[in-house]
Structure formats: C-alpha cells, structure tokens
Motif scaffolding. Structure first.
Motif, PDB file in Angstrom:
ATOM      1  N   VAL A 173       0.822  -1.210   0.000  1.00 49.28           N
ATOM      2  CA  VAL A 173       0.000   0.000   0.000  1.00 49.28           C
ATOM      3  C   VAL A 173       0.855   1.258   0.000  1.00 49.28           C
ATOM      4  CG1 VAL A 173      -0.174   0.240   2.521  1.00 49.28           C
ATOM      5  CG2 VAL A 173      -2.045   1.041   1.047  1.00 49.28           C
ATOM      6  N   CYS A 174       2.134   1.148   0.365  1.00 47.76           N
ATOM      7  CA  CYS A 174       2.999   2.321   0.448  1.00 47.76           C
ATOM      8  C   CYS A 174       3.369   2.903  -0.914  1.00 47.76           C
ATOM      9  CB  CYS A 174       4.302   1.960   1.176  1.00 47.76           C
ATOM     10  SG  CYS A 174       4.075   1.593   2.914  1.00 47.76           S
ATOM     11  N   VAL A 175       3.397   2.076  -1.935  1.00 39.99           N
ATOM     12  CA  VAL A 175       3.889   2.551  -3.229  1.00 39.99           C
ATOM     13  C   VAL A 175       3.038   3.689  -3.788  1.00 39.99           C
ATOM     14  CG1 VAL A 175       4.433   1.907  -5.599  1.00 39.99           C
ATOM     15  CG2 VAL A 175       5.050   0.371  -3.717  1.00 39.99           C
ATOM     16  N   PRO A 176       1.699   3.572  -3.818  1.00 35.83           N
ATOM     17  CA  PRO A 176       0.914   4.706  -4.337  1.00 35.83           C
ATOM     18  C   PRO A 176       1.146   6.005  -3.559  1.00 35.83           C
ATOM     19  CG  PRO A 176      -0.446   2.741  -4.203  1.00 35.83           C
ATOM     20  CD  PRO A 176       0.839   2.408  -3.512  1.00 35.83           C
ATOM     21  N   LEU A 177       1.269   5.914  -2.219  1.00 35.76           N
ATOM     22  CA  LEU A 177       1.487   7.126  -1.431  1.00 35.76           C
ATOM     23  C   LEU A 177       2.879   7.681  -1.654  1.00 35.76           C
ATOM     24  CD1 LEU A 177      -0.500   8.577   0.462  1.00 35.76           C
ATOM     25  CD2 LEU A 177      -1.188   6.245  -0.079  1.00 35.76           C
ATOM     26  N   GLY A 178       3.851   6.794  -1.844  1.00 37.43           N
ATOM     27  CA  GLY A 178       5.199   7.257  -2.149  1.00 37.43           C
ATOM     28  C   GLY A 178       5.256   7.997  -3.471  1.00 37.43           C
ATOM     29  N   LEU A 179       4.560   7.464  -4.465  1.00 38.74           N
ATOM     30  CA  LEU A 179       4.501   8.141  -5.760  1.00 38.74           C
ATOM     31  C   LEU A 179       3.796   9.492  -5.648  1.00 38.74           C
ATOM     32  CD1 LEU A 179       3.580   5.058  -7.989  1.00 38.74           C
ATOM     33  CD2 LEU A 179       5.790   6.229  -7.897  1.00 38.74           C
ATOM     34  N   ALA A 180       2.738   9.534  -4.828  1.00 37.03           N
ATOM     35  CA  ALA A 180       2.026  10.793  -4.632  1.00 37.03           C
ATOM     36  C   ALA A 180       2.916  11.817  -3.941  1.00 37.03           C
ATOM     37  CB  ALA A 180       0.754  10.553  -3.818  1.00 37.03           C
ATOM     38  N   ALA A 181       3.683  11.373  -2.941  1.00 37.05           N
ATOM     39  CA  ALA A 181       4.589  12.284  -2.241  1.00 37.05           C
ATOM     40  C   ALA A 181       5.603  12.878  -3.205  1.00 37.05           C
ATOM     41  CB  ALA A 181       5.299  11.550  -1.102  1.00 37.05           C
ATOM     42  N   ARG A 182       6.121  12.036  -4.090  1.00 37.82           N
ATOM     43  CA  ARG A 182       7.098  12.546  -5.052  1.00 37.82           C
ATOM     44  C   ARG A 182       6.449  13.550  -6.004  1.00 37.82           C
ATOM     45  NH1 ARG A 182      11.140   9.230  -9.153  1.00 37.82           N
ATOM     46  NH2 ARG A 182      12.396  11.034  -9.699  1.00 37.82           N
ATOM     47  N   ALA A 183       5.266  13.208  -6.498  1.00 40.56           N
ATOM     48  CA  ALA A 183       4.602  14.103  -7.452  1.00 40.56           C
ATOM     49  C   ALA A 183       4.282  15.458  -6.823  1.00 40.56           C
ATOM     50  CB  ALA A 183       3.328  13.440  -7.970  1.00 40.56           C
ATOM     51  N   LEU A 184       3.945  15.440  -5.532  1.00 45.27           N
ATOM     52  CA  LEU A 184       3.590  16.676  -4.829  1.00 45.27           C
ATOM     53  C   LEU A 184       4.798  17.337  -4.164  1.00 45.27           C
ATOM     54  CD1 LEU A 184       0.304  15.357  -3.185  1.00 45.27           C
ATOM     55  CD2 LEU A 184       0.468  17.010  -5.062  1.00 45.27           C
ATOM     56  N   ARG A 185       5.975  16.742  -4.369  1.00 47.33           N
ATOM     57  CA  ARG A 185       7.218  17.269  -3.803  1.00 47.33           C
ATOM     58  C   ARG A 185       7.143  17.406  -2.288  1.00 47.33           C
ATOM     59  NH1 ARG A 185       9.469  21.627  -8.327  1.00 47.33           N
ATOM     60  NH2 ARG A 185       9.419  20.148 -10.061  1.00 47.33           N
ATOM     61  N   ARG A 186       6.650  16.359  -1.652  1.00 45.82           N
ATOM     62  CA  ARG A 186       6.600  16.295  -0.201  1.00 45.82           C
ATOM     63  C   ARG A 186       7.675  15.331   0.294  1.00 45.82           C
ATOM     64  NH1 ARG A 186       3.647  20.574   1.819  1.00 45.82           N
ATOM     65  NH2 ARG A 186       2.430  21.217   0.000  1.00 45.82           N
ATOM     66  N   PRO A 187       8.346  15.629   1.403  1.00 36.63           N
ATOM     67  CA  PRO A 187       9.400  14.741   1.900  1.00 36.63           C
ATOM     68  C   PRO A 187       8.841  13.360   2.227  1.00 36.63           C
ATOM     69  CG  PRO A 187       9.423  16.841   3.063  1.00 36.63           C
ATOM     70  CD  PRO A 187       8.175  16.819   2.251  1.00 36.63           C
ATOM     71  N   LEU A 188       9.582  12.336   1.845  1.00 34.86           N
ATOM     72  CA  LEU A 188       9.191  10.952   2.105  1.00 34.86           C
ATOM     73  C   LEU A 188      10.285  10.266   2.904  1.00 34.86           C
ATOM     74  CD1 LEU A 188       7.474   8.367   1.652  1.00 34.86           C
ATOM     75  CD2 LEU A 188       8.729   8.051  -0.505  1.00 34.86           C
ATOM     76  N   VAL A 189       9.938   9.814   4.098  1.00 34.15           N
ATOM     77  CA  VAL A 189      10.847   9.016   4.923  1.00 34.15           C
ATOM     78  C   VAL A 189      10.384   7.575   4.837  1.00 34.15           C
ATOM     79  CG1 VAL A 189      11.746   8.571   7.236  1.00 34.15           C
ATOM     80  CG2 VAL A 189      11.313  10.935   6.490  1.00 34.15           C
ATOM     81  N   MET A 190      11.225   6.729   4.300  1.00 34.35           N
ATOM     82  CA  MET A 190      10.924   5.310   4.147  1.00 34.35           C
ATOM     83  C   MET A 190      11.644   4.530   5.229  1.00 34.35           C
ATOM     84  SD  MET A 190      12.324   2.828   1.185  1.00 34.35           S
ATOM     85  CE  MET A 190      13.547   2.069   2.258  1.00 34.35           C
ATOM     86  N   HIS A 191      10.932   3.653   5.937  1.00 36.91           N
ATOM     87  CA  HIS A 191      11.569   2.828   6.968  1.00 36.91           C
ATOM     88  C   HIS A 191      11.488   1.366   6.581  1.00 36.91           C
ATOM     89  CE1 HIS A 191      11.927   0.534  10.770  1.00 36.91           C
ATOM     90  NE2 HIS A 191      12.849   1.446  11.026  1.00 36.91           N
ATOM     91  N   GLU A 192      12.628   0.674   6.657  1.00 38.67           N
ATOM     92  CA  GLU A 192      12.708  -0.753   6.341  1.00 38.67           C
ATOM     93  C   GLU A 192      13.025  -1.528   7.612  1.00 38.67           C
ATOM     94  OE1 GLU A 192      12.055  -3.827   5.162  1.00 38.67           O
ATOM     95  OE2 GLU A 192      12.423  -2.910   3.196  1.00 38.67           O
ATOM     96  N   GLN A 193      12.185  -2.530   7.916  1.00 34.65           N
ATOM     97  CA  GLN A 193      12.371  -3.304   9.140  1.00 34.65           C
ATOM     98  C   GLN A 193      13.305  -4.499   8.968  1.00 34.65           C
ATOM     99  OE1 GLN A 193       8.719  -3.022   8.082  1.00 34.65           O
ATOM    100  NE2 GLN A 193       9.096  -0.922   8.767  1.00 34.65           N
TER     101      GLN A 193
END
Length: 389
Positions: free
Chosen positions: A119-139
């Motif tokens: 589910v994170c991929v669509p929001l990540g793409l949206a963040a990039r398109a809107l030029r909003r900072p994206l912090v990705m965490h990998e467990q």
C-alpha cells in the motif's frame, strides 16, 4: 528547528498489512508527537492504508484518522492459483495511485512516513509528485519490493540494520540512516511480579514464554505440545497459542498430571500484559520476524527461535542466524525441525542459568531502545526541508 504554530504539523503515515509494518509506524507516530510537543508544535496525523489491513483496526483503536485506498500486490512468481489474483491486482494499482494522489493533495502533508507493505507505493509516488518529503523505513535486513521501489526517490531511507545499506540502489545509499526498528515503549518497563499474579505463575520455576504471533503457529504449537510432559518436569510454560488452538491445548492441559497441569498455562492471546510477560520470562520460544527480533533484543531475552520457512527472501532464517552468531539466541534453522530438537535446546538453557544470562546480555547489546526517538527526529528534520506551505 524553530516551532511554527501557523497550523499543526501534518504527518501522513502509510504502511501495514501485518504487525511488522503497522506497529513500527504506530510507535513512530507516538515518538513524533512527543518530540513535536517539545518544540511547541501540535501534530495532525492521517494514516492511509487498505480497509482489510491491520492498520485500519489499529488506527481506529488509537483514534488516528484513517483513509482506505485500493492497492495491488504484484507477486513476482505467482503460481496458477495466484495468477488470477495477480491480474486483478494489476487493475487495482492505477486506481490506488489516483486515490493516493487525491488524499495527499487534499491533506498537504509536511512529511510522509512509509513503513512498508504494497500500500505504500501509491502514497510514495504521490509524495514525489507533490514534492513532499518521504521518509521510508525498512524493518528487515534486505529490502521488500515496495521499499526497493520507494528507496529510489525517498528523501531519507531509514534502516533497521547497517547491513541493509548494501541492498540499496547505489543512488540511495547517501540518503540512508540506521535508526533501528521502533519498539513499543511500554515493553521496556514490564513487571515480572504482575505477570506471575495475572497468570498464576510460580516465582520458583523458570518460565518459558511461547508465542507464534497473534494467531499462533501450528508448527510451534504442535512441537511444544509434544514435549510438554518432559518440559514441565523442570519449568513452567505460558503458551500464547492463538484463538484457533486454545480449545485443543486446554484439553491437552486437562490431561496432564496434576503437578504438570499447574505449570502449563495456554492462552489465546497476550495483549497489554506482554511487557510483564517479557519481564518474567527466562526463555522465549518464537518466530524470528523483524518485529519479534527488535522486541527480544530491546528487552534482552534469551530465546529459541523457530523461523518461518519459507519467508520472503528467507528473512526469518537470516534474522535467527544473526542472533545465533551474536550469541543472543539459539535456533532451529533446518526445514521441519523435530520436537526433540526443541527440547534439547531448551534443556541446555534450563540447566545453565549462566548461559541464559550471557545470552540475555548479548541480546540486549543488539537492541536499539532509542529507535523510535531516532526515527522521529529524522521525520521532523525532513518535515522542515521544504517548509510548511
């Protein structure tokens, strides 16, 4: 970083499907809220996930506003049974991207936190398109498919393990920071006496806590059931078996000799008492998912790990091997281990308190109790990068 009170700081959170993605996000939200308050900022949070994922229930329980979007999971090597699901999910992906863009555009987050799951991929793409900072965490040690995609344009890549850096695309390594995997803070402050009172446990006997996750594990449950007659002669067992197994294991308990019966406590689920249970346990039997490993090392508990095989990228076996090589656990790494192997590992630990103490210290040395604080600082730093329009 100066406080800016023009409006609350807006954090959009995405991630979930399983507890391994959901609970780190929830813990990070709490840490961000705490740090934001110290800076004089209010925090506004919106969680975006799938309606059927664990995140929908957890966010509701915590009073966090939630928006559901469609999301598709592409299985890289689908079998015939999964092929139709894969085709259906392919049509959900563009719908989910459009929904994500709409949610993010209306919410206008200052920063987006992604903790994994498709589910994170669509929001990540949206963040990039809107030029909003994206912090990705990998467990996990390696990267899941969703995070491999997002790491290419996330503004910061937060990792649990230093070894994960080598799994990143070369272009992302300069944006990586090792934070550890956030652990729910209340787990660090358990009361052993409270657990003994709650579950009717004896302070005189070593306590083995068995867990296979919220739903239980057939493999672990059957192995423990098979060795109970021998194991209960030298220890007591609190067995979190899952709701589907409680009837069978309660019947098993009823068939034990009276003294052994008093030493065995099957329960369907351990909730808020988990911190106290960890404090009381001398040995933990469990899977070796990323969240479990983070908890065991944070509280410093000796463990016998039974990895889920197969798991994505054989991740659970890698996690277990990492703890074994560090002296922090014992593990059954082979496929389909026999119950006698589990009993033999437990015999070693039950007969050697010094070995348990050494293992506990080794586990504690691997723990990152400050992981939530560190990740929250990264999130707040990124929220200020582009300003707060």
């Amino acid at each position: 970083m100066k406080a800016d009170n023009r409006r609350p700081l807006r954090l959009l959170v995405t991630g979930g499907g399983t507890g391994g993605h959901t609970y780190p996000a929830l813990t990070a939200v709490g840490a961000v809220r705490e740090q934001a308050a110290a800076l004089g900022l209010d925090l506004d949070v919106l969680w975006v996930g799938t309606a059927s994922g664990l995140e929908a229930r957890i966010s509701a329980e915590q009073g966090i506003p939630f928006r559901a979007i469609k999301a598709g999971k592409l299985r890289r090597s689908p079998n015939m049974r999964e092929l139709a699901t894969n085709l259906a999910d392919m049509f959900r992906i563009p719908v989910g991207v459009l929904q994500a863009f709409g949610v993010a555009a209306r919410y206008r987050p200052d920063v987006v936190l992604s903790t994994g799951g498709y589910v994170c991929v669509p929001l990540g793409l949206a963040a990039r398109a809107l030029r909003r900072p994206l912090v990705m965490h990998e467990q996990i040690t390696s990267l899941g498919l969703a995070n491999r995609i997002l790491s290419r344009f996330a503004t910061r890549v937060a990792l649990t393990h230093p070894s994960s850096i080598e799994h990143l695309p070369a272009s992302a390594r300069g944006r990586a920071v090792v934070t550890g995997n956030p652990v729910r803070p209340h787990l660090l402050h358990g009361d052993a006496a409270s657990a003994r009172r709650h579950f009717g446990l004896s302070p005189e006997l070593p306590l083995i806590y068995v867990t296979g996750g919220a739903q239980g594990s057939r493999q672990i449950n059957t192995m423990v059931e098979a060795i109970l007659p021998s194991l209960l002669t030298r220890a007591q067992v609190l067995h979190q078996c899952g709701p589907d197994w409680i009837a069978q294991l309660t019947q098993t308990a009823a068939g034990l000799p009276a003294e052994s019966r008093r030493r065995y406590r099957p329960v369907p689920y351990v909730g808020d008492e988990l911190a106290d249970v960890f404090a009381a346990a001398d040995v933990v039997i469990s899977r070796s998912g990323a969240g479990t490993i983070a908890e065991l090392t944070a509280v410093g508990k000796p463990s016998v790990l039974i990895p889920l095989v197969p798991s994505a990228g054989d991740e659970q076996r890698q996690n277990a091997r990492y703890l074994v090589e560090s002296g922090a656990a014992r593990a059954l790494l082979e496929n389909g281990p026999h119950a006698d192997r589990l009993l033999a590992e437990l015999d070693v630990l039950l007969g050697d308190p010094a070995a348990r103490a050494h293992m506990a210290a080794a586990a504690r040395s691997l723990g990152r109790v400050d992981a939530a604080h560190t990740l929250a600082k990264v999130i707040l730093d990124e929220a200020r990068v582009t300003g707060r329009g």
